[in-house]
Write a protein that holds these residues in place. Structure first.
Motif, PDB file in Angstrom:
ATOM      1  N   SER A 165       5.462   6.300  19.167  1.00  0.00           N
ATOM      2  CA  SER A 165       5.023   6.892  20.437  1.00  0.00           C
ATOM      3  C   SER A 165       5.921   8.054  20.849  1.00  0.00           C
ATOM      4  O   SER A 165       7.085   8.152  20.438  1.00  0.00           O
ATOM      5  CB  SER A 165       5.025   5.844  21.543  1.00  0.00           C
ATOM      6  N   LYS A 166       5.378   8.922  21.701  1.00  0.00           N
ATOM      7  CA  LYS A 166       6.169  10.024  22.238  1.00  0.00           C
ATOM      8  C   LYS A 166       7.333   9.484  23.066  1.00  0.00           C
ATOM      9  O   LYS A 166       8.423  10.055  23.067  1.00  0.00           O
ATOM     10  CB  LYS A 166       5.302  10.938  23.098  1.00  0.00           C
ATOM     11  N   GLU A 167       7.073   8.389  23.779  1.00  0.00           N
ATOM     12  CA  GLU A 167       8.131   7.776  24.583  1.00  0.00           C
ATOM     13  C   GLU A 167       9.293   7.335  23.701  1.00  0.00           C
ATOM     14  O   GLU A 167      10.465   7.540  24.030  1.00  0.00           O
ATOM     15  CB  GLU A 167       7.588   6.577  25.369  1.00  0.00           C
ATOM     16  N   GLN A 168       8.966   6.746  22.543  1.00  0.00           N
ATOM     17  CA  GLN A 168      10.003   6.294  21.616  1.00  0.00           C
ATOM     18  C   GLN A 168      10.792   7.467  21.062  1.00  0.00           C
ATOM     19  O   GLN A 168      12.024   7.417  20.967  1.00  0.00           O
ATOM     20  CB  GLN A 168       9.361   5.499  20.475  1.00  0.00           C
ATOM     21  N   ILE A 169      10.082   8.544  20.702  1.00  0.00           N
ATOM     22  CA  ILE A 169      10.760   9.734  20.177  1.00  0.00           C
ATOM     23  C   ILE A 169      11.663  10.342  21.237  1.00  0.00           C
ATOM     24  O   ILE A 169      12.820  10.693  20.969  1.00  0.00           O
ATOM     25  CB  ILE A 169       9.732  10.773  19.684  1.00  0.00           C
ATOM     26  N   SER A 170      11.159  10.459  22.463  1.00  0.00           N
ATOM     27  CA  SER A 170      11.951  11.051  23.537  1.00  0.00           C
ATOM     28  C   SER A 170      13.219  10.257  23.793  1.00  0.00           C
ATOM     29  O   SER A 170      14.316  10.817  23.922  1.00  0.00           O
ATOM     30  CB  SER A 170      11.119  11.143  24.820  1.00  0.00           C
ATOM     31  N   GLU A 171      13.096   8.931  23.839  1.00  0.00           N
ATOM     32  CA  GLU A 171      14.253   8.097  24.147  1.00  0.00           C
ATOM     33  C   GLU A 171      15.247   8.045  22.996  1.00  0.00           C
ATOM     34  O   GLU A 171      16.468   8.097  23.212  1.00  0.00           O
ATOM     35  CB  GLU A 171      13.784   6.690  24.517  1.00  0.00           C
ATOM     36  N   GLN A 172      14.746   7.961  21.757  1.00  0.00           N
ATOM     37  CA  GLN A 172      15.652   7.798  20.616  1.00  0.00           C
ATOM     38  C   GLN A 172      16.182   9.121  20.075  1.00  0.00           C
ATOM     39  O   GLN A 172      17.258   9.156  19.492  1.00  0.00           O
ATOM     40  CB  GLN A 172      14.950   7.024  19.496  1.00  0.00           C
ATOM     41  N   VAL A 173      15.415  10.202  20.255  1.00  0.00           N
ATOM     42  CA  VAL A 173      15.828  11.491  19.717  1.00  0.00           C
ATOM     43  C   VAL A 173      16.467  12.383  20.787  1.00  0.00           C
ATOM     44  O   VAL A 173      17.539  12.945  20.578  1.00  0.00           O
ATOM     45  CB  VAL A 173      14.631  12.214  19.060  1.00  0.00           C
ATOM     46  N   ARG A 208      16.367  10.643  26.495  1.00  0.00           N
ATOM     47  CA  ARG A 208      15.884  10.594  27.878  1.00  0.00           C
ATOM     48  C   ARG A 208      14.449  10.094  27.907  1.00  0.00           C
ATOM     49  O   ARG A 208      13.728  10.178  26.917  1.00  0.00           O
ATOM     50  CB  ARG A 208      15.974  11.966  28.534  1.00  0.00           C
ATOM     51  N   ARG A 209      14.065   9.587  29.055  1.00  0.00           N
ATOM     52  CA  ARG A 209      12.700   9.106  29.210  1.00  0.00           C
ATOM     53  C   ARG A 209      11.733  10.282  29.223  1.00  0.00           C
ATOM     54  O   ARG A 209      12.057  11.369  29.723  1.00  0.00           O
ATOM     55  CB  ARG A 209      12.557   8.292  30.497  1.00  0.00           C
ATOM     56  N   LEU A 210      10.548  10.065  28.697  1.00  0.00           N
ATOM     57  CA  LEU A 210       9.538  11.113  28.651  1.00  0.00           C
ATOM     58  C   LEU A 210       9.007  11.370  30.053  1.00  0.00           C
ATOM     59  O   LEU A 210       8.545  10.458  30.735  1.00  0.00           O
ATOM     60  CB  LEU A 210       8.392  10.697  27.717  1.00  0.00           C
ATOM     61  N   ALA A 211       9.078  12.613  30.486  1.00  0.00           N
ATOM     62  CA  ALA A 211       8.587  12.987  31.811  1.00  0.00           C
ATOM     63  C   ALA A 211       7.131  13.415  31.724  1.00  0.00           C
ATOM     64  O   ALA A 211       6.667  13.883  30.673  1.00  0.00           O
ATOM     65  CB  ALA A 211       9.433  14.130  32.370  1.00  0.00           C
ATOM     66  N   PRO A 212       6.370  13.253  32.803  1.00  0.00           N
ATOM     67  CA  PRO A 212       4.972  13.697  32.809  1.00  0.00           C
ATOM     68  C   PRO A 212       4.871  15.194  32.492  1.00  0.00           C
ATOM     69  O   PRO A 212       5.684  15.987  32.971  1.00  0.00           O
ATOM     70  CB  PRO A 212       4.516  13.406  34.246  1.00  0.00           C
ATOM     71  N   TYR A 213       3.913  15.556  31.675  1.00  0.00           N
ATOM     72  CA  TYR A 213       3.634  16.948  31.307  1.00  0.00           C
ATOM     73  C   TYR A 213       4.761  17.594  30.487  1.00  0.00           C
ATOM     74  O   TYR A 213       4.803  18.807  30.336  1.00  0.00           O
ATOM     75  CB  TYR A 213       3.341  17.799  32.553  1.00  0.00           C
ATOM     76  N   ASP A 214       5.660  16.798  29.960  1.00  0.00           N
ATOM     77  CA  ASP A 214       6.739  17.315  29.115  1.00  0.00           C
ATOM     78  C   ASP A 214       6.188  17.541  27.711  1.00  0.00           C
ATOM     79  O   ASP A 214       5.778  16.599  27.037  1.00  0.00           O
ATOM     80  CB  ASP A 214       7.893  16.310  29.082  1.00  0.00           C
TER      81      ASP A 214
END
Length: 227
Positions: free
Chosen positions: A173-181, A184-190
């Motif tokens: 998921s994008k959330e997983q990529i954002s947090e692990q890479v 930070r947490r994935l923000a809306p419209y990021d």
């Protein structure tokens, strides 16, 4: 860890430099694009903070020329609400961005997130090499290849490919990529993850014709082989 701050606002750069130094980092400052690029090309820094609006050479040109020879992590300092600057910076190979004005603690959090990512990759002992569908990464040398040809990936692109190669065929998921890479947490419209994956796809496509990273709408991305 050595940080290069390139910003033409001398007062802001001085205050920011003092704060970053107080958090345990060495800091060097440059106040125009030409000076910043020259210092960056000496390869003495672990991370670069790069303002967009600079005299002599703007931040985009500095990043473009730097990426021709260096994959050092770069965080762009962009105008608040200017989506064009953010997207263009990511297209040119920036690892992350933070809009001005920003909270100093937020900036330190972004810097430390990249530091943790580098340490995690460097300390990944199990499975020193990962390979799937003619894609390969070697953790020891931090190198990546497609069809045996070297991929010149930024640190963020390398980390995304590393994550996908750990579970080929599984949706990440994008959330997983954002947090692990990005740390930070994935923000809306990021759209930063989309841009990093797009850059990674383009580099792979130079050597492998068939699609390797498929978008699963509403879910994330999956690494696939030939049908």
């Amino acid at each position: 860890m050595k940080v290069l701050l390139i910003d033409d606002d001398i007062e802001l750069a001085s205050m920011l430099s003092e704060y970053i130094h107080s958090q345990g980092f060495e800091v060097e400052c440059a106040h125009d694009g030409e000076q910043g690029l020259a210092l960056a090309q000496e390869n003495r820094h672990d991370l670069i903070l790069l303002d967009v609006m600079l005299p002599k050479l703007d931040g985009f040109e500095v990043l473009k020329q730097l990426r021709a020879t260096s994959l050092v992590p770069v965080i762009m300092l962009t105008a608040k609400g200017d989506d064009f600057d953010r997207i263009f910076g990511l297209e040119l190979g920036a690892d992350d961005y933070i809009p001005k004005p920003f909270n100093h603690r937020e900036l330190i959090a972004r810097i430390k997130a990249i530091t943790r990512r580098i340490e995690h990759i460097n300390n990944s002992q199990p499975r020193q090499e990962l390979e799937f569908a003619n894609l390969n990464i070697c953790m020891q040398s931090r190198s990546a290849s497609a069809q045996g040809q070297t991929l010149n990936l930024t640190g963020t692109e390398f980390a995304i490919l590393h994550l996908l190669l750990q579970e080929p065929g599984a949706v990440v998921s994008k959330e997983q990529i954002s947090e692990q890479v990005l740390g930070r947490r994935l923000a809306p419209y990021d759209r930063s993850i989309d841009m990093h994956v797009s850059n990674l796809r383009k580099k792979i496509a130079e050597h492998i014709e068939n699609e390797r990273i498929r978008t699963v709408r509403g879910a994330g991305y999956v690494l696939i082989g030939d049908a």
